[in-house]
Design a protein around this motif. Sequence first.
Motif, PDB file in Angstrom:
ATOM      1  N   PHE A  63     -56.108 -27.387  31.095  1.00  0.00           N
ATOM      2  CA  PHE A  63     -56.571 -26.802  32.345  1.00  0.00           C
ATOM      3  C   PHE A  63     -57.177 -27.892  33.203  1.00  0.00           C
ATOM      4  O   PHE A  63     -57.849 -28.791  32.693  1.00  0.00           O
ATOM      5  N   SER A  64     -56.937 -27.790  34.487  1.00  0.00           N
ATOM      6  CA  SER A  64     -57.494 -28.739  35.439  1.00  0.00           C
ATOM      7  C   SER A  64     -57.901 -27.968  36.689  1.00  0.00           C
ATOM      8  O   SER A  64     -57.324 -26.924  36.998  1.00  0.00           O
ATOM      9  N   ALA A  65     -58.879 -28.485  37.410  1.00  0.00           N
ATOM     10  CA  ALA A  65     -59.274 -27.846  38.660  1.00  0.00           C
ATOM     11  C   ALA A  65     -58.091 -27.875  39.630  1.00  0.00           C
ATOM     12  O   ALA A  65     -57.404 -28.885  39.750  1.00  0.00           O
ATOM     13  N   THR A  72     -59.403 -30.001  30.667  1.00  0.00           N
ATOM     14  CA  THR A  72     -59.915 -29.397  29.444  1.00  0.00           C
ATOM     15  C   THR A  72     -58.720 -29.004  28.594  1.00  0.00           C
ATOM     16  O   THR A  72     -57.806 -28.337  29.070  1.00  0.00           O
ATOM     17  N   ARG A  73     -58.728 -29.429  27.361  1.00  0.00           N
ATOM     18  CA  ARG A  73     -57.649 -29.099  26.421  1.00  0.00           C
ATOM     19  C   ARG A  73     -58.165 -28.028  25.477  1.00  0.00           C
ATOM     20  O   ARG A  73     -59.202 -28.185  24.852  1.00  0.00           O
ATOM     21  N   VAL A  82     -48.838 -25.618  29.180  1.00  0.00           N
ATOM     22  CA  VAL A  82     -48.788 -25.517  27.724  1.00  0.00           C
ATOM     23  C   VAL A  82     -48.106 -26.773  27.213  1.00  0.00           C
ATOM     24  O   VAL A  82     -47.052 -27.171  27.708  1.00  0.00           O
ATOM     25  N   VAL A  83     -48.719 -27.408  26.242  1.00  0.00           N
ATOM     26  CA  VAL A  83     -48.150 -28.605  25.626  1.00  0.00           C
ATOM     27  C   VAL A  83     -47.849 -28.261  24.176  1.00  0.00           C
ATOM     28  O   VAL A  83     -48.719 -27.806  23.446  1.00  0.00           O
ATOM     29  N   ASP A  84     -46.592 -28.452  23.781  1.00  0.00           N
ATOM     30  CA  ASP A  84     -46.168 -28.150  22.415  1.00  0.00           C
ATOM     31  C   ASP A  84     -45.483 -29.388  21.850  1.00  0.00           C
ATOM     32  O   ASP A  84     -44.364 -29.715  22.223  1.00  0.00           O
ATOM     33  N   SER A  97     -53.010 -29.532  15.767  1.00  0.00           N
ATOM     34  CA  SER A  97     -53.320 -30.481  16.832  1.00  0.00           C
ATOM     35  C   SER A  97     -52.115 -30.771  17.713  1.00  0.00           C
ATOM     36  O   SER A  97     -52.170 -31.668  18.532  1.00  0.00           O
ATOM     37  N   CYS A  98     -51.050 -30.010  17.552  1.00  0.00           N
ATOM     38  CA  CYS A  98     -49.851 -30.315  18.327  1.00  0.00           C
ATOM     39  C   CYS A  98     -49.530 -29.256  19.379  1.00  0.00           C
ATOM     40  O   CYS A  98     -48.625 -29.442  20.177  1.00  0.00           O
TER      41      CYS A  98
END
Length: 166
Positions: free
Chosen positions: A135-137, A121-122, A94-96, A129-130
Amino acid sequence: MAPAEASEWGCEVLLCAASDNPSWQRVPSCHPSMERLISAMKRPGFSWPTCPEGGAGKPGYQKYADCPAGWIPSAGERDFDHARERELSRCSRVVDRCSGRNFRPRYGSDNDRIVIDGNITRVYCGNNSCRYIEFSARPLRDKPYYFDIKDDNSGKETRHFFNLRK
């Protein structure tokens, strides 16, 4: 096959599989036992040969390696459930970045998905937008099989990973 013969083969498999440096593929005396194992695995009703004397039972299997630092194993980026996604085949974080003045309204639908660098994938959370989830394999293990071998003296188990590629 007599039980003693099965146990002897199981101990050979255990010794070879636990060999790290070099791996069993580079130990010529391991080839017959391991090739026999690989052939036997293709037959219906296969059962791993065990080595009770070696402090290990049947091996385990972990297809995926650990996620990179800061990422956690995840089922996927979709809200619905599929058997494949229960494998925790993805890594997520999670990016905040909503602190201060970084907040910018996003126009578009909730949970927009954007592919970044072909691998990540975001997924945006709501109309901003913040805050988003990436997700990544999840990386695959080079050595997905393992034995947990118990040390009789300390009682501790040590995990030994191996592969079955010839």
